[in-house]
Design a protein around this motif. Structure first.
Motif, short mmCIF file in Angstrom:
data_model
loop_
_atom_site.label_atom_id
_atom_site.label_comp_id
_atom_site.label_asym_id
_atom_site.label_seq_id
_atom_site.Cartn_x
_atom_site.Cartn_y
_atom_site.Cartn_z
N GLN A 24 0.81 -1.29 -0.23
CA GLN A 24 0.00 -0.11 -0.05
C GLN A 24 0.60 0.81 -0.05
OE1 GLN A 24 -3.20 -0.25 3.03
NE2 GLN A 24 -4.03 1.50 2.36
N SER A 25 0.33 1.98 -0.57
CA SER A 25 0.80 3.29 -1.08
C SER A 25 0.34 4.87 0.12
CB SER A 25 0.80 4.21 -1.91
OG SER A 25 2.16 3.17 -3.10
N PHE A 26 1.35 5.53 0.19
CA PHE A 26 0.66 6.60 1.77
C PHE A 26 0.43 8.12 1.07
CE2 PHE A 26 0.80 2.97 3.90
CZ PHE A 26 -0.83 2.50 4.44
N LYS A 27 1.04 9.16 0.68
CA LYS A 27 1.35 10.41 0.87
C LYS A 27 1.85 10.93 2.16
CE LYS A 27 -2.44 12.38 -1.62
NZ LYS A 27 -3.26 13.11 -2.16
N ILE A 28 2.89 10.83 2.64
CA ILE A 28 4.04 11.64 3.43
C ILE A 28 2.96 12.71 4.10
CG2 ILE A 28 5.74 13.43 3.37
CD1 ILE A 28 7.59 12.55 1.48
N GLY A 29 2.77 11.92 5.50
CA GLY A 29 2.29 12.81 6.57
C GLY A 29 0.94 11.94 6.61
N GLU A 30 0.98 10.61 5.58
CA GLU A 30 0.02 9.55 6.16
C GLU A 30 0.43 8.82 6.88
OE1 GLU A 30 -3.32 8.02 3.72
OE2 GLU A 30 -2.07 8.99 2.63
N ALA A 31 -0.79 8.79 7.75
CA ALA A 31 -0.40 7.38 8.93
C ALA A 31 -0.98 6.29 8.29
CB ALA A 31 -1.09 8.02 10.35
N ALA A 32 0.19 4.47 8.57
CA ALA A 32 -0.49 3.79 8.10
C ALA A 32 -0.03 2.69 9.28
CB ALA A 32 0.62 3.18 7.25
N THR A 33 -1.42 2.36 9.94
CA THR A 33 -2.03 1.37 10.33
C THR A 33 -1.03 0.31 10.21
OG1 THR A 33 -3.63 2.44 11.02
CG2 THR A 33 -3.28 0.42 12.20
N VAL A 34 0.36 -0.57 11.33
CA VAL A 34 1.01 -0.98 11.06
C VAL A 34 1.36 -2.35 11.85
CG1 VAL A 34 3.41 -2.20 10.35
CG2 VAL A 34 2.40 0.13 9.47
N LEU B 15 2.56 4.41 12.05
CA LEU B 15 3.19 5.31 11.50
C LEU B 15 3.36 5.81 10.01
CD1 LEU B 15 6.89 4.32 11.27
CD2 LEU B 15 7.06 2.33 9.21
N THR B 16 3.98 6.79 10.90
CA THR B 16 3.94 8.19 9.78
C THR B 16 5.25 8.98 9.10
OG1 THR B 16 1.89 8.82 10.88
CG2 THR B 16 2.75 10.16 9.42
N VAL B 17 5.19 8.31 8.08
CA VAL B 17 7.09 9.82 7.40
C VAL B 17 6.37 11.21 6.96
CG1 VAL B 17 8.70 9.77 5.61
CG2 VAL B 17 7.82 7.60 5.66
N THR B 18 6.94 12.08 8.29
CA THR B 18 6.32 13.22 8.07
C THR B 18 7.17 14.06 6.83
OG1 THR B 18 7.99 13.14 10.09
CG2 THR B 18 5.38 13.07 10.55
N GLY B 19 8.47 13.49 6.49
CA GLY B 19 9.15 14.18 5.89
C GLY B 19 10.56 13.73 5.41
N LYS C 60 5.50 -7.30 0.59
CA LYS C 60 5.86 -5.92 -0.37
C LYS C 60 5.86 -4.70 0.36
CE LYS C 60 3.71 -6.35 -5.16
NZ LYS C 60 2.37 -6.08 -5.99
N SER C 61 6.52 -3.54 0.14
CA SER C 61 7.41 -2.58 1.85
C SER C 61 5.93 -1.62 1.60
CB SER C 61 8.22 -2.12 1.05
OG SER C 61 8.19 -1.81 -0.18
N LEU C 62 5.64 -0.70 2.35
CA LEU C 62 4.79 0.40 2.33
C LEU C 62 5.49 1.22 2.08
CD1 LEU C 62 2.58 -0.27 5.60
CD2 LEU C 62 2.42 -1.49 3.75
N THR C 63 4.53 2.23 0.79
CA THR C 63 5.73 3.83 0.73
C THR C 63 5.39 4.64 0.75
OG1 THR C 63 4.06 2.56 -1.71
CG2 THR C 63 6.69 2.45 -1.19
N TRP C 64 5.72 5.92 0.78
CA TRP C 64 4.93 7.34 0.73
C TRP C 64 5.76 8.16 0.10
CZ3 TRP C 64 5.71 3.81 4.97
CH2 TRP C 64 4.82 3.75 5.73
N LYS C 65 5.67 9.34 -0.86
CA LYS C 65 6.03 10.25 -1.45
C LYS C 65 5.41 10.95 -1.30
CE LYS C 65 7.78 6.07 -5.12
NZ LYS C 65 8.04 5.45 -6.20
#
Length: 225
Positions: free
Chosen positions: A77-87, A101-105, A220-225
């Motif tokens: 699954q893909s997420f936008k930067i700043g969006e949380a993924a429940t892991v 888990l949230t990639v914030t920047g 597959k990995s979770l991704t943030w862009k």
């Protein structure tokens, strides 16, 4: 893989990032094993852990949902930067739970930032990027003193940037284990280092490749862009 070390300085290990191959060893779950530092700080390539094939449920919590169930992130699954993924989260063989888990920047650093790590020509021309991310305990178990690793950088062509694990203090990018009493609702911000191969190539995204995603047959990995 090359090793650089002098008395009173950092020890560095650098090598190509290869998915599924841990050049410096691994542990089960989300732990990333590294050799003991010869000084207050050390660096080495960061690799995804090998799948945890243990059939023994973690003592810290057996209520970990499978990816894609109970509102957790699906494999790939893909997420936008700043969006949380429940892991679903596992650490070793004795702790498990659920985190947001949230990639914030993603911040570009300078080549000179790497000088304290004493990696010399092994990182010549490379540019560090700092992946900032937050971890929140959204489950029912105490995740004290665990560590959320397996955060990698992504290059424009979708390939994985060289990762760098830091042992000791690196002021540009603090990456600490989760504190005592890390119970439901507690959160912490962390950082991972990704190395772009040149100034002309940027780190444009991030991925998470921790268990159970790395142990699924078609994981597959979770991704943030």
């Amino acid at each position: 893989m090359s090793t650089i070390g002098t008395r009173g300085t950092a020890v560095g290990f650098i090598g190509l990032a290869v998915v599924g191959l841990a050049l410096t060893g691994c542990k089960s779950g989300n732990e990333e094993q590294a050799p003991a530092p010869a000084s207050p700080s050390a660096a080495q390539p960061s690799k995804p852990a090998q799948p945890d094939t243990s059939a023994t449920p973690p003592a810290g919590g057996g209520d970990v949902p499978a990816p894609g169930t109970a509102g957790t992130a699906k494999s790939g699954q893909s997420f936008k930067i700043g969006e949380a993924a429940t892991v679903p989260f596992k650490y070793g063989t004795d702790k498990a739970g659920t985190i947001a888990l949230t990639v914030t920047g993603i911040e570009q650093g300078q080549a000179a930032d790497l000088a304290p790590l004493k990696l010399g020509d092994k990182v010549k021309g490379m540019v560090p990027y700092y992946i900032r991310y937050s971890v929140k305990n959204v489950g029912t178990t105490d995740l004290s003193h665990t560590s959320v690793g397996h955060i990698k950088g992504l290059l424009p062509d979708g390939s994985e940037a060289q990762g760098l694990s830091i042992i000791g203090t690196f002021e540009k990018c603090d990456d600490d284990s989760l504190p005592r009493d890390f119970t439901n609702g507690k959160s912490q911000t962390n950082c991972a280092v990704a190395l772009a191969p040149s100034a002309q190539t940027k780190v444009v995204g991030a991925e998470y490749w921790g268990d159970p995603y790395n142990s699924l047959k078609d994981g597959k990995s979770l991704t943030w862009k």
